[in-house]
Write a protein that holds these residues in place. Structure first.
Motif, short mmCIF file in Angstrom:
data_model
loop_
_atom_site.label_atom_id
_atom_site.label_comp_id
_atom_site.label_asym_id
_atom_site.label_seq_id
_atom_site.Cartn_x
_atom_site.Cartn_y
_atom_site.Cartn_z
N MET A 120 0.73 -1.19 0.00
CA MET A 120 -0.06 -0.01 -0.03
C MET A 120 0.98 1.18 -0.20
SD MET A 120 -3.03 -1.19 2.28
CE MET A 120 -4.29 0.02 1.46
N LEU A 121 1.95 1.20 0.64
CA LEU A 121 2.97 2.46 0.72
C LEU A 121 3.28 2.69 -0.87
CD1 LEU A 121 4.65 4.45 2.06
CD2 LEU A 121 6.55 2.74 2.33
N ALA A 122 3.89 1.50 -1.39
CA ALA A 122 4.32 1.59 -2.97
C ALA A 122 3.18 2.09 -3.89
CB ALA A 122 4.74 0.21 -3.22
N ALA A 123 1.85 1.87 -3.47
CA ALA A 123 0.77 2.24 -4.32
C ALA A 123 0.46 3.56 -4.06
CB ALA A 123 -0.25 1.36 -4.11
N ARG A 124 0.56 4.10 -2.80
CA ARG A 124 0.20 5.50 -2.71
C ARG A 124 1.17 6.52 -3.41
NH1 ARG A 124 0.06 6.57 3.54
NH2 ARG A 124 0.23 8.69 2.74
N ARG A 125 2.59 5.96 -3.86
CA ARG A 125 3.56 6.85 -4.58
C ARG A 125 4.00 6.08 -5.89
NH1 ARG A 125 4.52 7.32 0.93
NH2 ARG A 125 4.22 9.29 1.90
N PRO A 126 2.94 5.85 -6.77
CA PRO A 126 3.47 5.31 -7.91
C PRO A 126 4.80 5.81 -8.77
CG PRO A 126 1.43 5.84 -8.08
CD PRO A 126 1.68 6.27 -6.84
N ARG A 127 5.73 5.10 -9.28
CA ARG A 127 6.70 5.54 -10.17
C ARG A 127 7.63 6.53 -9.20
NH1 ARG A 127 5.72 4.04 -15.16
NH2 ARG A 127 3.68 3.73 -15.95
N SER A 128 7.45 6.44 -7.97
CA SER A 128 8.29 7.20 -7.18
C SER A 128 9.63 6.20 -6.61
CB SER A 128 7.61 7.60 -5.57
OG SER A 128 7.22 6.59 -4.99
N THR A 129 10.65 6.83 -5.96
CA THR A 129 11.60 6.06 -5.50
C THR A 129 11.45 5.00 -4.79
OG1 THR A 129 13.07 7.92 -5.81
CG2 THR A 129 13.84 6.28 -4.29
N ILE A 130 10.36 5.29 -3.89
CA ILE A 130 10.07 4.14 -2.91
C ILE A 130 9.28 2.98 -3.73
CG2 ILE A 130 8.37 3.67 -1.10
CD1 ILE A 130 8.69 6.15 0.19
N ASP A 131 8.43 3.13 -4.53
CA ASP A 131 7.77 2.42 -5.57
C ASP A 131 8.85 1.61 -6.42
OD1 ASP A 131 5.79 0.95 -6.70
OD2 ASP A 131 5.64 2.35 -8.40
N TYR A 132 9.87 2.15 -6.85
CA TYR A 132 10.77 1.37 -7.73
C TYR A 132 11.60 0.57 -6.79
CZ TYR A 132 10.01 4.36 -11.57
OH TYR A 132 9.35 4.78 -12.79
N GLY A 133 12.06 0.91 -5.54
CA GLY A 133 12.72 0.37 -4.52
C GLY A 133 12.08 -1.05 -3.99
N VAL A 134 10.74 -0.83 -4.01
CA VAL A 134 9.76 -2.13 -3.41
C VAL A 134 9.75 -3.07 -4.64
CG1 VAL A 134 7.63 -2.83 -2.86
CG2 VAL A 134 8.52 -0.76 -1.65
N ASN A 135 9.63 -2.51 -5.76
CA ASN A 135 9.41 -3.46 -7.07
C ASN A 135 10.60 -4.31 -6.92
OD1 ASN A 135 6.81 -2.99 -7.78
ND2 ASN A 135 7.32 -1.17 -8.58
N LEU A 136 12.02 -3.55 -7.17
CA LEU A 136 13.20 -4.39 -7.23
C LEU A 136 13.37 -5.38 -6.32
CD1 LEU A 136 15.89 -4.54 -8.61
CD2 LEU A 136 16.86 -2.78 -6.93
N LEU A 137 13.06 -5.08 -4.92
CA LEU A 137 13.12 -6.20 -3.90
C LEU A 137 12.00 -7.36 -4.28
CD1 LEU A 137 13.55 -3.89 -0.87
CD2 LEU A 137 15.16 -5.23 -1.92
N CYS A 138 10.93 -7.15 -4.60
CA CYS A 138 9.95 -7.75 -4.79
C CYS A 138 10.44 -8.79 -5.96
CB CYS A 138 8.58 -7.45 -5.15
SG CYS A 138 7.88 -6.50 -3.96
N PHE A 139 11.05 -8.31 -7.12
CA PHE A 139 11.36 -9.02 -8.08
C PHE A 139 12.71 -10.05 -7.73
CE2 PHE A 139 9.23 -6.10 -11.16
CZ PHE A 139 8.47 -6.97 -11.71
N ALA A 140 13.51 -9.42 -6.89
CA ALA A 140 14.47 -10.19 -6.42
C ALA A 140 13.99 -11.33 -5.79
CB ALA A 140 15.53 -9.21 -5.55
N GLY A 141 13.06 -11.17 -4.81
CA GLY A 141 12.67 -12.22 -4.08
C GLY A 141 11.90 -13.32 -4.87
N ILE A 142 11.17 -12.89 -5.80
CA ILE A 142 10.29 -13.93 -6.58
C ILE A 142 11.56 -14.67 -7.63
CG2 ILE A 142 8.99 -13.90 -8.69
CD1 ILE A 142 7.35 -11.42 -7.44
N SER A 143 12.54 -14.01 -7.64
CA SER A 143 13.37 -14.49 -8.84
C SER A 143 14.47 -15.40 -8.11
CB SER A 143 14.31 -13.60 -9.66
OG SER A 143 13.41 -12.68 -10.19
N VAL A 144 14.59 -15.48 -6.89
CA VAL A 144 15.65 -16.28 -6.19
C VAL A 144 15.18 -17.78 -6.00
CG1 VAL A 144 17.04 -16.67 -3.95
CG2 VAL A 144 16.61 -14.42 -4.84
N PRO A 145 15.74 -18.78 -6.60
CA PRO A 145 15.36 -20.19 -6.27
C PRO A 145 15.55 -20.45 -4.67
CG PRO A 145 17.13 -19.95 -8.00
CD PRO A 145 16.96 -18.76 -7.33
N PRO A 146 14.48 -21.04 -4.19
CA PRO A 146 14.46 -21.39 -2.73
C PRO A 146 15.64 -22.25 -2.24
CG PRO A 146 12.21 -21.75 -3.74
CD PRO A 146 12.80 -21.41 -4.98
#
Length: 316
Positions: A120-146
């Motif tokens: 929700m924090l990322a959604a309140r500020r779309p395309r902001s530095t916070i949003d890009y940072g959250v997306n980067l961490l999310c993609f990193a977590g999704i991409s890492v093999p367990p």
């Protein structure tokens, strides 16, 4: 509501019946059988001994007759014995189910508790530095093999630092928590990104709706708009995703359980299939199927509760 629930329960029973037949047939068609494994383990066993064992276990009968025999016993409360453990199937599965529920349940709760505010924090500020940072961490977590993340944690915290045990369950509260820490971290880190992305997308969609613009036009602060108006709308689709993950609480996480040597449902089902332990594999898969169906029902009920515009089929 009652009519809807009765209909859904009938559908669930029909699916479980069909699933039991499909799984039974697929396992029965696998090459080899339990008697073949006994022959491999005992070279002195003769052909006559093997024939007597197949007759004793009913393996010489057609697969349809074997399924109907199992179904009749299951409806009477007898789910059979595990060949691998020589114990009733439920006695083998219930301790493993409890371990899986603890591990997967905590992982789901922690992941949801992190994903909701961060998304929700990322959604309140779309395309902001916070949003890009959250997306980067999310993609990193999704991409890492367990399995790779599990190996890193074992190398760091067990081999190099010696802080946490690498495998097992432990005895006593403190020891169990220490054994739980790394597998729980693996599941949270690999799942929280998916949930966060979904919360972000759902919140952005809600914030674009007319009633949100009306609330902003009335002078409400952005925090109040999100907390009092957007939150409920974003929770409805998010709850659906979380409820559909309910089945995973019972089927376990095979890779994580294997890497950390935890006796959970995922590893039990895998070992049963590989070892031709028919009853254990069948009952384990049926428990996972029933949990998935129950999660789907919870998703529908939760969506209808969170969004009054949704009417369940059969409601008046």
């Amino acid at each position: 509501m009652t009519r809807y629930l009765v209909g859904r329960l009938a559908e669930m029973l029909a699916v479980l019946l069909l699933m039991s037949a499909v799984v039974f047939v697929l396992i029965g068609l696998m090459p080899g059988d339990p008697v073949d494994l006994m022959i491999a383990g005992d070279p002195k066993m003769t052909t006559e001994d093997a024939a007597r064992l197949r007759a004793l276990y009913g393996l010489d009968r057609p697969i349809a007759a074997r399924y109907l025999s199992w179904l009749g016993s299951a409806l009477g409360g007898d789910l059979g014995y595990s060949r691998s453990f020589s114990r009733p199937v439920l006695d083998v599965l219930l301790p493993r189910l409890a371990d899986t529920l603890l591990l997967m349940g905590l992982a789901l709760l922690i992941s949801a508790a992190i994903a909701l505010p961060v998304g929700m924090l990322a959604a309140r500020r779309p395309r902001s530095t916070i949003d890009y940072g959250v997306n980067l961490l999310c993609f990193a977590g999704i991409s890492v093999p367990p399995f790779w993340l599990a190996l890193l944690l074992i190398m760091a915290f067990s081999v190099l630092l010696g802080w946490l045990p690498a495998s097992g369950v432990g005895e006593g509260l403190v020891d169990r928590v220490r054994h739980l820490a790394m597998p729980l971290a693996v599941l949270v880190l690999t799942n929280v990104g998916h949930y966060t992305r979904f919360v972000r997308a759902a919140t952005i969609e809600v914030l674009r709706q007319d009633h949100i613009r009306t609330a902003r036009a009335k002078g409400l602060s952005e925090r109040d708009v999100v907390r009092r108006h957007a939150l409920r709308g974003a929770l409805a689709p998010t709850f659906t995703v979380l409820a559909l993950s309910f089945g995973g609480l019972f089927s376990g996480a095979l890779i994580t359980e294997t890497m950390f040597g935890r006796p959970g449902m995922g590893k039990a089902i895998y070992d049963a299939i590989m070892g031709n332990d028919y009853n254990l594999a069948l009952v384990g898969l049926l428990i996972a199927t029933a949990a998935t169906l129950a999660g789907s029902l919870l998703a529908d009920l939760g969506y209808a509760w969170l969004d009054p515009r949704v009417r369940l089929q059969g409601d008046r």
